[in-house]
Design a protein around this motif. Structure first.
Motif, PDB file in Angstrom:
ATOM      1  N   ALA A  80       0.845  -1.260   0.048  1.00  0.00           N
ATOM      2  CA  ALA A  80       0.004   0.099  -0.018  1.00  0.00           C
ATOM      3  C   ALA A  80       0.736   1.110   0.086  1.00  0.00           C
ATOM      4  O   ALA A  80       0.553   2.253  -0.715  1.00  0.00           O
ATOM      5  N   LEU A  81       1.895   1.297   0.565  1.00  0.00           N
ATOM      6  CA  LEU A  81       2.749   2.365   0.785  1.00  0.00           C
ATOM      7  C   LEU A  81       3.457   2.654  -0.625  1.00  0.00           C
ATOM      8  O   LEU A  81       3.612   3.589  -1.066  1.00  0.00           O
ATOM      9  N   LYS A  82       3.942   1.587  -1.141  1.00  0.00           N
ATOM     10  CA  LYS A  82       4.521   1.504  -2.457  1.00  0.00           C
ATOM     11  C   LYS A  82       3.482   2.091  -3.467  1.00  0.00           C
ATOM     12  O   LYS A  82       3.934   3.094  -4.125  1.00  0.00           O
ATOM     13  N   ASN A  83       2.471   1.725  -3.446  1.00  0.00           N
ATOM     14  CA  ASN A  83       1.340   2.408  -4.462  1.00  0.00           C
ATOM     15  C   ASN A  83       1.197   3.903  -4.140  1.00  0.00           C
ATOM     16  O   ASN A  83       1.060   4.543  -5.015  1.00  0.00           O
ATOM     17  N   TRP A  84       1.079   4.150  -2.888  1.00  0.00           N
ATOM     18  CA  TRP A  84       0.756   5.662  -2.710  1.00  0.00           C
ATOM     19  C   TRP A  84       2.066   6.354  -2.915  1.00  0.00           C
ATOM     20  O   TRP A  84       1.941   7.542  -3.533  1.00  0.00           O
ATOM     21  N   LEU A  85       3.379   5.776  -2.746  1.00  0.00           N
ATOM     22  CA  LEU A  85       4.411   6.960  -2.945  1.00  0.00           C
ATOM     23  C   LEU A  85       4.581   6.960  -4.607  1.00  0.00           C
ATOM     24  O   LEU A  85       4.792   8.065  -5.079  1.00  0.00           O
ATOM     25  N   GLU A  86       4.168   5.743  -5.462  1.00  0.00           N
ATOM     26  CA  GLU A  86       4.315   6.220  -6.878  1.00  0.00           C
ATOM     27  C   GLU A  86       3.121   6.845  -7.478  1.00  0.00           C
ATOM     28  O   GLU A  86       3.395   7.611  -8.542  1.00  0.00           O
ATOM     29  N   ALA A  87       2.123   6.977  -6.605  1.00  0.00           N
ATOM     30  CA  ALA A  87       1.089   8.017  -7.046  1.00  0.00           C
ATOM     31  C   ALA A  87       0.898   9.408  -6.692  1.00  0.00           C
ATOM     32  O   ALA A  87       0.194  10.075  -7.095  1.00  0.00           O
ATOM     33  N   ILE A 160      14.853   7.329  -0.014  1.00  0.00           N
ATOM     34  CA  ILE A 160      14.962   6.034   0.447  1.00  0.00           C
ATOM     35  C   ILE A 160      14.042   4.903   0.503  1.00  0.00           C
ATOM     36  O   ILE A 160      14.266   3.765   0.371  1.00  0.00           O
ATOM     37  N   TRP A 161      12.819   5.362   0.802  1.00  0.00           N
ATOM     38  CA  TRP A 161      11.601   4.542   0.744  1.00  0.00           C
ATOM     39  C   TRP A 161      11.674   3.919  -0.682  1.00  0.00           C
ATOM     40  O   TRP A 161      11.375   2.773  -1.020  1.00  0.00           O
ATOM     41  N   GLY A 162      11.582   4.751  -1.749  1.00  0.00           N
ATOM     42  CA  GLY A 162      11.500   4.225  -2.942  1.00  0.00           C
ATOM     43  C   GLY A 162      12.775   3.302  -3.389  1.00  0.00           C
ATOM     44  O   GLY A 162      12.448   2.322  -4.201  1.00  0.00           O
ATOM     45  N   GLU A 163      13.674   3.636  -3.014  1.00  0.00           N
ATOM     46  CA  GLU A 163      14.921   2.683  -3.282  1.00  0.00           C
ATOM     47  C   GLU A 163      14.902   1.095  -2.651  1.00  0.00           C
ATOM     48  O   GLU A 163      15.545   0.270  -2.989  1.00  0.00           O
ATOM     49  N   ILE A 165      11.949  -0.255  -0.712  1.00  0.00           N
ATOM     50  CA  ILE A 165      10.628  -0.845  -0.435  1.00  0.00           C
ATOM     51  C   ILE A 165      10.240  -2.070  -1.138  1.00  0.00           C
ATOM     52  O   ILE A 165       9.742  -3.105  -0.486  1.00  0.00           O
ATOM     53  N   ASP A 166      10.997  -2.325  -2.180  1.00  0.00           N
ATOM     54  CA  ASP A 166      10.942  -3.708  -2.817  1.00  0.00           C
ATOM     55  C   ASP A 166      11.709  -4.652  -1.982  1.00  0.00           C
ATOM     56  O   ASP A 166      11.464  -6.255  -1.881  1.00  0.00           O
ATOM     57  N   ASP A 167      12.994  -4.420  -1.506  1.00  0.00           N
ATOM     58  CA  ASP A 167      13.818  -5.326  -0.705  1.00  0.00           C
ATOM     59  C   ASP A 167      12.995  -5.568   0.648  1.00  0.00           C
ATOM     60  O   ASP A 167      12.895  -6.582   1.002  1.00  0.00           O
ATOM     61  N   TRP A 168      12.183  -4.518   1.287  1.00  0.00           N
ATOM     62  CA  TRP A 168      11.349  -4.854   2.356  1.00  0.00           C
ATOM     63  C   TRP A 168      10.365  -6.055   2.182  1.00  0.00           C
ATOM     64  O   TRP A 168      10.362  -6.977   2.775  1.00  0.00           O
ATOM     65  N   ILE A 169       9.694  -5.763   0.863  1.00  0.00           N
ATOM     66  CA  ILE A 169       8.559  -6.700   0.571  1.00  0.00           C
ATOM     67  C   ILE A 169       9.459  -7.993   0.431  1.00  0.00           C
ATOM     68  O   ILE A 169       8.686  -9.083   0.848  1.00  0.00           O
ATOM     69  N   ALA A 170      10.491  -8.418  -0.442  1.00  0.00           N
ATOM     70  CA  ALA A 170      11.054  -9.474  -0.580  1.00  0.00           C
ATOM     71  C   ALA A 170      11.604 -10.160   0.668  1.00  0.00           C
ATOM     72  O   ALA A 170      11.644 -11.420   1.043  1.00  0.00           O
ATOM     73  N   SER A 171      11.878  -9.399   1.659  1.00  0.00           N
ATOM     74  CA  SER A 171      12.479  -9.772   2.958  1.00  0.00           C
ATOM     75  C   SER A 171      11.102 -10.385   3.841  1.00  0.00           C
ATOM     76  O   SER A 171      11.132 -11.498   4.336  1.00  0.00           O
ATOM     77  N   ILE A 172       9.884  -9.786   3.757  1.00  0.00           N
ATOM     78  CA  ILE A 172       8.884 -10.433   4.292  1.00  0.00           C
ATOM     79  C   ILE A 172       8.437 -11.525   3.723  1.00  0.00           C
ATOM     80  O   ILE A 172       8.224 -12.449   4.712  1.00  0.00           O
ATOM     81  N   ASN A 191       6.644 -10.837  10.901  1.00  0.00           N
ATOM     82  CA  ASN A 191       7.483 -10.843   9.561  1.00  0.00           C
ATOM     83  C   ASN A 191       7.673  -9.771   9.163  1.00  0.00           C
ATOM     84  O   ASN A 191       8.715  -9.145   8.367  1.00  0.00           O
ATOM     85  N   GLU A 192       6.550  -8.786   9.005  1.00  0.00           N
ATOM     86  CA  GLU A 192       6.568  -7.391   8.426  1.00  0.00           C
ATOM     87  C   GLU A 192       7.524  -6.529   8.952  1.00  0.00           C
ATOM     88  O   GLU A 192       8.331  -5.747   8.734  1.00  0.00           O
ATOM     89  N   MET A 193       7.545  -6.555  10.714  1.00  0.00           N
ATOM     90  CA  MET A 193       8.460  -5.628  11.506  1.00  0.00           C
ATOM     91  C   MET A 193       9.807  -6.055  11.522  1.00  0.00           C
ATOM     92  O   MET A 193      10.635  -5.269  11.157  1.00  0.00           O
ATOM     93  N   MET A 194      10.022  -7.243  11.480  1.00  0.00           N
ATOM     94  CA  MET A 194      11.198  -7.756  11.518  1.00  0.00           C
ATOM     95  C   MET A 194      11.996  -7.548   9.961  1.00  0.00           C
ATOM     96  O   MET A 194      13.196  -7.279  10.158  1.00  0.00           O
ATOM     97  N   GLY A 195      11.195  -7.735   8.900  1.00  0.00           N
ATOM     98  CA  GLY A 195      11.653  -7.698   7.627  1.00  0.00           C
ATOM     99  C   GLY A 195      12.086  -6.159   7.119  1.00  0.00           C
ATOM    100  O   GLY A 195      12.920  -6.067   6.703  1.00  0.00           O
ATOM    101  N   TRP A 196      11.304  -5.058   7.912  1.00  0.00           N
ATOM    102  CA  TRP A 196      11.520  -3.874   7.731  1.00  0.00           C
ATOM    103  C   TRP A 196      12.702  -3.587   8.512  1.00  0.00           C
ATOM    104  O   TRP A 196      13.762  -2.946   8.070  1.00  0.00           O
ATOM    105  N   GLN A 197      13.055  -3.920   9.875  1.00  0.00           N
ATOM    106  CA  GLN A 197      13.992  -3.581  10.672  1.00  0.00           C
ATOM    107  C   GLN A 197      15.263  -4.218  10.135  1.00  0.00           C
ATOM    108  O   GLN A 197      16.485  -3.284   9.748  1.00  0.00           O
ATOM    109  N   GLY A 198      15.559  -5.472   9.190  1.00  0.00           N
ATOM    110  CA  GLY A 198      16.529  -5.997   8.836  1.00  0.00           C
ATOM    111  C   GLY A 198      16.904  -5.329   7.588  1.00  0.00           C
ATOM    112  O   GLY A 198      17.967  -4.946   7.202  1.00  0.00           O
ATOM    113  N   THR A 199      15.939  -5.025   6.527  1.00  0.00           N
ATOM    114  CA  THR A 199      16.183  -4.412   5.465  1.00  0.00           C
ATOM    115  C   THR A 199      16.746  -3.014   5.791  1.00  0.00           C
ATOM    116  O   THR A 199      17.784  -2.539   4.846  1.00  0.00           O
ATOM    117  N   PHE A 200      16.058  -2.256   6.468  1.00  0.00           N
ATOM    118  CA  PHE A 200      16.703  -0.861   6.747  1.00  0.00           C
ATOM    119  C   PHE A 200      17.831  -0.646   7.535  1.00  0.00           C
ATOM    120  O   PHE A 200      18.869   0.212   7.602  1.00  0.00           O
TER     121      PHE A 200
END
Length: 219
Positions: A80-87, A160-163, A165-172, A191-200
């Motif tokens: 959802a965040l990715k779609n919002w950022l792109e739009a 930074i989000w744009g570059e 966010i796909d890695d965050w999704i892949a981590s999840i 998974n979503e939280m730990m995926g975010w933390q590891g990615t960033f």
């Protein structure tokens, strides 16, 4: 600073968002509040929100079933965040904070956040945000060993989000796959939280903890 909250079209998220907005507007202008609602059907009725201006709303599809054979609502937040950022037309250095509907904002975020850095709330007492239970698994996927108790708000520049966010999704997806096959991994809806933390935490950009106890200030 823009604040984004991702929610499904469900009554409990609706009233949580209304209460969140009531506390938000004490410190920020309505134009910086963005509700990204994921709809299961294209013709789904758009609900009205008490006090939340219609221009704050952004609608996207539901991503619960984005992975074939899996049902996992936490996929919605990054997609959802990715779609919002792109739009949404933003400058690359504008800051975007991803927040949750079940928050009460009692004071503003610190001023002068660096668009070259990443920020998250640090110091909460929620055990599920700590990596201790899953450290061996997490260390297989990420280079960081700086695991901390981090949670929303997640704050970074549009760039930074744009570059990343796909890695965050892949981590999840990776963590979700492991935790589904091996329940002893202790990761399920985290998974979503730990995926975010590891990615960033793996980025070259420094990750700073916002010195809030989220139990007392934000939640």
């Amino acid at each position: 600073m823009h604040f984004v909250v991702s929610i499904p079209n469900k009554p409990n998220f609706k009233w949580q968002t209304e209460l969140l907005y009531h506390t938000f507007k004490k410190f920020y202008d309505a134009s910086s509040f963005h509700v990204v609602m994921h709809l299961e059907e294209d013709n789904e009725t758009h609900p009205s929100f008490l006090g939340v201006p219609p221009e704050c709303m952004f609608y996207t599809k539901d991503f619960t079933h984005v992975v074939s054979g899996d049902t996992y609502s936490a996929y919605n937040k990054p997609y959802a965040l990715k779609n919002w950022l792109e739009a949404t037309p933003l400058e690359e250095d504008e800051m975007v904070a991803l927040i949750d509907a079940d928050m009460l904002i009692r004071e503003p975020l610190p001023d002068g956040l660096n668009p070259s850095a990443v920020y998250a709330s640090e110091g909460g007492r929620y055990g599920f945000m700590c990596a201790d239970r899953s450290i061996n698994l997490l260390n297989k996927f990420f280079t960081t060993r700086d695991w901390r108790a981090l949670g929303v708000p997640y704050v970074a520049s549009k760039k930074i989000w744009g570059e990343n966010i796909d890695d965050w999704i892949a981590s999840i997806k990776q963590l979700r796959n492991v935790s589904t096959l091996d329940p002893s991994s202790y990761l399920s809806w985290e998974n979503e939280m730990m995926g975010w933390q590891g990615t960033f935490l793996d980025l070259d950009a420094p990750l700073h903890g916002i010195p809030y106890n989220i139990n007392e200030i934000w939640h």
